[in-house]
Design a protein around this motif. Structure first.
Motif, mmCIF file in Angstrom:
data_model
loop_
_atom_site.group_PDB
_atom_site.id
_atom_site.type_symbol
_atom_site.label_atom_id
_atom_site.label_comp_id
_atom_site.label_asym_id
_atom_site.label_seq_id
_atom_site.Cartn_x
_atom_site.Cartn_y
_atom_site.Cartn_z
ATOM 1 N N LEU A 23 0.941 -1.337 0.193
ATOM 2 C CA LEU A 23 0.131 -0.065 -0.091
ATOM 3 C C LEU A 23 1.136 1.262 -0.131
ATOM 4 N N ASP A 24 1.218 1.788 -1.276
ATOM 5 C CA ASP A 24 1.850 2.953 -1.128
ATOM 6 C C ASP A 24 1.002 4.244 -1.298
ATOM 7 N N LEU A 25 1.306 4.907 0.009
ATOM 8 C CA LEU A 25 0.687 6.134 0.130
ATOM 9 C C LEU A 25 1.365 7.513 -0.379
ATOM 10 N N SER A 26 2.376 7.258 -0.918
ATOM 11 C CA SER A 26 2.949 8.563 -1.478
ATOM 12 C C SER A 26 1.983 9.310 -2.159
ATOM 13 N N GLY A 27 1.995 10.649 -1.920
ATOM 14 C CA GLY A 27 0.971 11.640 -2.575
ATOM 15 C C GLY A 27 -0.472 11.598 -2.119
ATOM 16 N N ALA A 28 -0.824 10.584 -1.343
ATOM 17 C CA ALA A 28 -2.319 10.444 -0.807
ATOM 18 C C ALA A 28 -2.583 11.571 -0.111
ATOM 19 N N ALA A 29 -3.431 12.519 -0.484
ATOM 20 C CA ALA A 29 -3.678 13.861 0.179
ATOM 21 C C ALA A 29 -4.950 13.865 1.169
ATOM 22 N N ASP A 30 -5.609 12.867 1.266
ATOM 23 C CA ASP A 30 -6.798 13.030 1.993
ATOM 24 C C ASP A 30 -7.361 11.452 2.199
ATOM 25 N N LYS A 31 -8.556 11.350 3.052
ATOM 26 C CA LYS A 31 -8.826 10.091 3.385
ATOM 27 C C LYS A 31 -9.547 9.272 1.999
ATOM 28 N N ALA A 32 -10.086 10.249 1.349
ATOM 29 C CA ALA A 32 -10.584 9.494 -0.005
ATOM 30 C C ALA A 32 -9.603 9.025 -0.871
ATOM 31 N N ALA A 33 -8.434 9.595 -0.969
ATOM 32 C CA ALA A 33 -7.185 9.068 -1.800
ATOM 33 C C ALA A 33 -6.789 7.736 -0.968
ATOM 34 N N PHE A 34 -6.478 7.923 0.563
ATOM 35 C CA PHE A 34 -6.362 6.722 1.177
ATOM 36 C C PHE A 34 -6.973 5.567 1.022
ATOM 37 N N LEU A 35 -8.453 5.761 0.995
ATOM 38 C CA LEU A 35 -9.229 4.438 0.751
ATOM 39 C C LEU A 35 -9.174 3.972 -0.601
ATOM 40 N N GLU A 36 -8.919 4.940 -1.597
ATOM 41 C CA GLU A 36 -8.863 4.343 -3.102
ATOM 42 C C GLU A 36 -7.574 3.414 -3.088
ATOM 43 N N ARG A 37 -6.407 4.091 -2.553
ATOM 44 C CA ARG A 37 -5.337 3.301 -2.652
ATOM 45 C C ARG A 37 -5.470 2.053 -2.139
ATOM 46 N N CYS A 38 -6.093 1.936 -0.913
ATOM 47 C CA CYS A 38 -6.486 0.636 -0.227
ATOM 48 C C CYS A 38 -7.072 -0.447 -1.288
ATOM 49 N N ALA A 39 -8.387 0.327 -1.735
ATOM 50 C CA ALA A 39 -9.132 -0.557 -2.907
ATOM 51 C C ALA A 39 -8.562 -1.134 -3.822
ATOM 52 N N VAL A 40 -7.401 -0.334 -4.353
ATOM 53 C CA VAL A 40 -6.655 -0.869 -5.595
ATOM 54 C C VAL A 40 -5.745 -1.824 -5.049
ATOM 55 N N SER A 41 -4.997 -1.357 -3.988
ATOM 56 C CA SER A 41 -3.652 -2.106 -3.710
ATOM 57 C C SER A 41 -3.952 -3.545 -3.030
ATOM 58 N N LEU A 42 -5.156 -3.603 -2.317
ATOM 59 C CA LEU A 42 -5.491 -4.696 -1.722
ATOM 60 C C LEU A 42 -6.572 -5.549 -2.206
ATOM 61 N N GLU A 43 -6.874 -4.882 -3.560
ATOM 62 C CA GLU A 43 -7.919 -5.412 -4.503
ATOM 63 C C GLU A 43 -9.203 -5.837 -3.547
ATOM 64 N N LEU A 44 -9.716 -4.645 -2.722
ATOM 65 C CA LEU A 44 -10.728 -4.860 -2.155
ATOM 66 C C LEU A 44 -11.996 -5.091 -2.921
ATOM 67 N N PRO A 45 -13.109 -6.096 -2.351
ATOM 68 C CA PRO A 45 -14.393 -6.436 -3.425
ATOM 69 C C PRO A 45 -15.104 -5.454 -3.441
ATOM 70 N N ASP A 46 -15.946 -5.435 -4.436
ATOM 71 C CA ASP A 46 -16.914 -4.590 -5.094
ATOM 72 C C ASP A 46 -17.659 -3.947 -4.003
ATOM 73 N N TRP A 47 -18.027 -4.588 -2.892
ATOM 74 C CA TRP A 47 -19.024 -4.106 -1.911
ATOM 75 C C TRP A 47 -18.155 -2.943 -1.048
ATOM 76 N N PHE A 48 -17.002 -3.234 -1.099
ATOM 77 C CA PHE A 48 -16.037 -1.965 -0.336
ATOM 78 C C PHE A 48 -16.791 -0.731 -0.603
ATOM 79 N N GLY A 49 -17.197 0.018 0.655
ATOM 80 C CA GLY A 49 -17.744 1.100 0.633
ATOM 81 C C GLY A 49 -17.223 2.531 0.580
ATOM 82 N N HIS A 50 -15.752 2.384 0.801
ATOM 83 C CA HIS A 50 -14.778 3.443 0.753
ATOM 84 C C HIS A 50 -15.084 4.263 1.845
ATOM 85 N N ASN A 51 -15.200 3.685 2.911
ATOM 86 C CA ASN A 51 -15.236 4.445 4.219
ATOM 87 C C ASN A 51 -14.449 3.752 5.499
#
Length: 118
Positions: A23-51
């Motif tokens: 999980l590379d957080l370089s340049g992640a500026a806010d919560k939304a960016a953090f959660l999006e990085r998690c979704a992509v890096s961890l290959e979170l399931p479609d039901w992941f609600g980005h919170n």
């Protein structure tokens, strides 16, 4: 792209039968960016609600992933995010720590988080 310095660690983890994610957080500026990085890096399931609650749910129930002896989450590039968003970083660290603790208590499968200094 994964820092080549992490390659030996990731190879050693895989040699034990564990899987790994970076999980590379370089340049992640806010919560939304953090959660999006998690979704992509961890290959979170479609039901992941980005919170935060959805992230905690995903990390407590890894049934959406292929079976593995254990999992390592290597978190890099986090220091700027921690400095700029201390409240969000505290929440993220709490979720990651709780997931580690819960999986350790179960004993069936490992889950570890490694924060790098890179």
């Amino acid at each position: 792209m994964t820092d080549p310095a992490f390659a030996p660690v990731l190879e050693a983890v895989r040699a034990t039968g564990w899987t790994s994610s970076v999980l590379d957080l370089s340049g992640a500026a806010d919560k939304a960016a953090f959660l999006e990085r998690c979704a992509v890096s961890l290959e979170l399931p479609d039901w992941f609600g980005h919170n935060w609650d959805a992230l905690a749910d995903c990390l407590r129930d890894l049934s959406w992933l292929p079976v593995s002896r254990g999992r390592l989450l290597l978190v890099s590039g986090w220091s700027d995010f921690a400095r700029e968003r201390p409240g969000d970083w505290a929440t993220a660290r709490e979720i990651l720590t709780e997931a580690e603790t819960e999986w350790a208590a179960r004993g069936a499968q490992g889950f570890a988080v490694l924060l790098t200094t890179h």
